[in-house]
Design an enzyme around this catalytic site. Structure first.
Site, PDB file in Angstrom:
ATOM      1  N   SER A 143       0.863  -1.195   0.000  1.00  0.00           N
ATOM      2  CA  SER A 143       0.000   0.000   0.000  1.00  0.00           C
ATOM      3  C   SER A 143       0.892   1.235   0.000  1.00  0.00           C
ATOM      4  CB  SER A 143      -0.867   0.010   1.259  1.00  0.00           C
ATOM      5  OG  SER A 143      -1.547   1.233   1.393  1.00  0.00           O
ATOM      6  N   TYR A 156      -2.800  -0.993  10.759  1.00  0.00           N
ATOM      7  CA  TYR A 156      -2.871  -1.310   9.324  1.00  0.00           C
ATOM      8  C   TYR A 156      -1.630  -0.778   8.601  1.00  0.00           C
ATOM      9  CZ  TYR A 156      -4.150  -1.236   4.410  1.00  0.00           C
ATOM     10  OH  TYR A 156      -4.117  -1.404   3.036  1.00  0.00           O
TER      11      TYR A 156
HETATM   12  N1  LIG Z   1      -8.639  -0.533  -1.930  1.00  0.00           N
HETATM   13  C1  LIG Z   1      -7.715   0.250  -1.429  1.00  0.00           C
HETATM   14  O1  LIG Z   1      -7.932   1.454  -1.245  1.00  0.00           O
HETATM   15  C2  LIG Z   1      -6.358  -0.331  -1.105  1.00  0.00           C
HETATM   16  C3  LIG Z   1      -5.268   0.563  -0.979  1.00  0.00           C
HETATM   17  C4  LIG Z   1      -4.022   0.045  -0.694  1.00  0.00           C
HETATM   18  C5  LIG Z   1      -3.854  -1.321  -0.534  1.00  0.00           C
HETATM   19  N2  LIG Z   1      -4.912  -2.155  -0.646  1.00  0.00           N
HETATM   20  C6  LIG Z   1      -4.685  -3.592  -0.430  1.00  0.00           C
HETATM   21  O2  LIG Z   1      -5.188  -4.307  -1.536  1.00  0.00           O
HETATM   22  C7  LIG Z   1      -5.481  -5.647  -1.126  1.00  0.00           C
HETATM   23  C8  LIG Z   1      -6.815  -6.070  -1.736  1.00  0.00           C
HETATM   24  O3  LIG Z   1      -7.827  -5.289  -1.162  1.00  0.00           O
HETATM   25  P1  LIG Z   1      -9.033  -4.689  -2.028  1.00  0.00           P
HETATM   26  O4  LIG Z   1      -8.843  -3.234  -2.049  1.00  0.00           O
HETATM   27  O5  LIG Z   1      -9.196  -5.420  -3.291  1.00  0.00           O
HETATM   28  O6  LIG Z   1     -10.238  -4.961  -1.009  1.00  0.00           O
HETATM   29  P2  LIG Z   1     -11.457  -5.985  -1.071  1.00  0.00           P
HETATM   30  O7  LIG Z   1     -12.284  -5.720  -2.263  1.00  0.00           O
HETATM   31  O8  LIG Z   1     -12.080  -5.886   0.287  1.00  0.00           O
HETATM   32  O9  LIG Z   1     -10.752  -7.414  -1.235  1.00  0.00           O
HETATM   33  C9  LIG Z   1     -10.118  -8.067  -0.171  1.00  0.00           C
HETATM   34  C10 LIG Z   1      -9.949  -9.537  -0.503  1.00  0.00           C
HETATM   35  O10 LIG Z   1      -9.334 -10.189   0.626  1.00  0.00           O
HETATM   36  C11 LIG Z   1     -10.124 -11.338   0.953  1.00  0.00           C
HETATM   37  N3  LIG Z   1     -10.081 -11.638   2.381  1.00  0.00           N
HETATM   38  C12 LIG Z   1     -10.479 -10.829   3.400  1.00  0.00           C
HETATM   39  N4  LIG Z   1     -10.372 -11.466   4.581  1.00  0.00           N
HETATM   40  C13 LIG Z   1      -9.883 -12.709   4.291  1.00  0.00           C
HETATM   41  C14 LIG Z   1      -9.563 -13.851   5.075  1.00  0.00           C
HETATM   42  N5  LIG Z   1      -9.722 -13.827   6.409  1.00  0.00           N
HETATM   43  N6  LIG Z   1      -9.082 -14.963   4.466  1.00  0.00           N
HETATM   44  C15 LIG Z   1      -8.933 -14.992   3.115  1.00  0.00           C
HETATM   45  N7  LIG Z   1      -9.217 -13.943   2.326  1.00  0.00           N
HETATM   46  C16 LIG Z   1      -9.696 -12.821   2.895  1.00  0.00           C
HETATM   47  C17 LIG Z   1     -11.535 -10.960   0.536  1.00  0.00           C
HETATM   48  O11 LIG Z   1     -12.306 -12.118   0.257  1.00  0.00           O
HETATM   49  P3  LIG Z   1     -13.373 -12.812   1.254  1.00  0.00           P
HETATM   50  O12 LIG Z   1     -14.090 -11.716   1.966  1.00  0.00           O
HETATM   51  O13 LIG Z   1     -14.192 -13.623   0.312  1.00  0.00           O
HETATM   52  O14 LIG Z   1     -12.540 -13.666   2.161  1.00  0.00           O
HETATM   53  C18 LIG Z   1     -11.275 -10.208  -0.772  1.00  0.00           C
HETATM   54  O15 LIG Z   1     -11.161 -11.120  -1.834  1.00  0.00           O
HETATM   55  C19 LIG Z   1      -5.428  -5.640   0.399  1.00  0.00           C
HETATM   56  O16 LIG Z   1      -4.219  -6.241   0.838  1.00  0.00           O
HETATM   57  C20 LIG Z   1      -5.428  -4.159   0.745  1.00  0.00           C
HETATM   58  O17 LIG Z   1      -4.771  -3.896   1.968  1.00  0.00           O
HETATM   59  C21 LIG Z   1      -6.154  -1.693  -0.942  1.00  0.00           C
END
Ligand SMILES: NC(=O)c1ccc[n+]([C@@H]2O[C@H](COP(=O)([O-])OP(=O)(O)OC[C@H]3O[C@@H](n4cnc5c(N)ncnc54)[C@H](OP(=O)(O)O)[C@@H]3O)[C@@H](O)[C@H]2O)c1
Length: 265
Positions: A143, A156
């Site tokens: 991130s 976080y």
């Molecule tokens: N969106 C942003 O603004 C942002 C910014 C910087 C970094 N990121 C990073 O990007 C990555 C992906 O996030 P995203 O933005 O795509 O958010 P998202 O749409 O909420 O996706 C998160 C994914 O992680 C899975 N997950 C959550 N808890 C889990 C668990 N206990 N076991 C296995 N899988 C789990 C979720 O699937 P299930 O709920 O089906 O388990 C989902 O597929 C994360 O590491 C996040 O920190 C996001």
């Protein structure tokens, strides 16, 4: 006795939505066979159906909760049973929790650390021998938070600093082994992340979340180019640069204020 030939695959965690699902679509479009994991089995099934409908190989799906230790072993067993070898590992699953450290529940923050840090490390350690044997690649979703200390989301930000630090050092250790490690460092991106973290949409137009597919494409391109760090978009490049010149005593004021305005009250 016939033995199945071993097939190299891309293993993506957190593939049921957001950046992980878009990465799966991009890898499939580029001819990679996939193993997808997350907790939500029906969303994984829909994505596998969608990818298969494009004429690409149907991804194997394994539904599990990576917060529970041992998930990597369960995935390895599922791969072994189908004679699949992890050549590319995408550690994408993760989430944030908005709020001051003292006001958030201790167990909830530990559960987040279990996913963002422990599970990512467990997956990397478990699959690294195969990745080295296949001269493969690792993409870790870090991130822009990796570059800062983040009052209002302190634990976080700390988990994401770990992800960047581990990725860079592991990539350094593996130079010469034919394996690359890439840290994708997105800023606010339009996914389920904000909702789960308990954040409002960002307040500034300048901070309008990036489109999820654009971020995933930057991650894929950077991974395939063997880049160490990928910062999608000019704003994240600028933010990472500023972190190297602005003292933390100042940036923490700005981030603490920003997180406070974004939080659900
Ligand atoms: N969106 C942003 O603004 C942002 C910014 C910087 C970094 N990121 C990073 O990007 C990555 C992906 O996030 P995203 O933005 O795509 O958010 P998202 O749409 O909420 O996706 C998160 C994914 O992680 C899975 N997950 C959550 N808890 C889990 C668990 N206990 N076991 C296995 N899988 C789990 C979720 O699937 P299930 O709920 O089906 O388990 C989902 O597929 C994360 O590491 C996040 O920190 C996001």
């Amino acid at each position: 006795m016939t033995t199945q030939p071993i097939r190299d695959i891309v293993l993506i965690t957190g593939a049921s939505g957001g950046i992980g699902a878009d990465l799966a679509r991009i890898f499939a479009r580029n001819g990679h066979d996939l193993v997808l994991t997350a907790r939500n089995e029906s969303r994984l099934q829909s994505l596998a159906d969608e990818i298969a409908a494009t004429g690409a190989a149907r991804p194997v799906i394994v539904a599990l909760d990576l917060e529970i230790p041992g998930g990597a072993d369960r995935l390895a067993e599922a791969l072994d049973a189908k004679a699949l070898r992890c050549k590319i590992l995408v550690n994408n699953a993760g989430y944030g929790l908005a709020g001051k450290f003292a006001e958030l529940s201790g167990p909830a923050q530990l559960a987040m650390i279990d996913l963002n840090v422990r599970a990512l490390t467990e997956m990397t350690a478990r699959f690294l021998p195969d990745i080295i044997a296949a001269r493969g690649r690792i993409l870790n979703n870090a991130s822009i938070a990796s570059f800062y200390a983040g009052p209002g989301m302190a634990a976080y930000y700390a988990t994401k600093s770990y992800v960047l630090s581990l990725s860079q050092a592991l990539g350094f250790e593996l130079r010469g082994a034919g394996v690359t490690v890439t840290a994708l460092c997105p800023g606010p991106t339009d996914t389920g992340f904000q909702e789960r973290a308990g954040l409002y949409a960002p307040v500034f137009t300048m901070m309008k979340p990036m489109d999820c597919m654009t971020v995933a494409r930057a991650g894929y391109d950077g991974l395939m180019a063997g880049k160490s760090v990928v910062l999608p978009g000019w704003f994240n490049k600028l933010s990472a640069f500023l972190s190297s010149i602005v003292p933390r005593s100042l940036s923490m004021h700005a981030i603490g204020w920003l997180q406070d305005t974004r939080r659900h009250k």
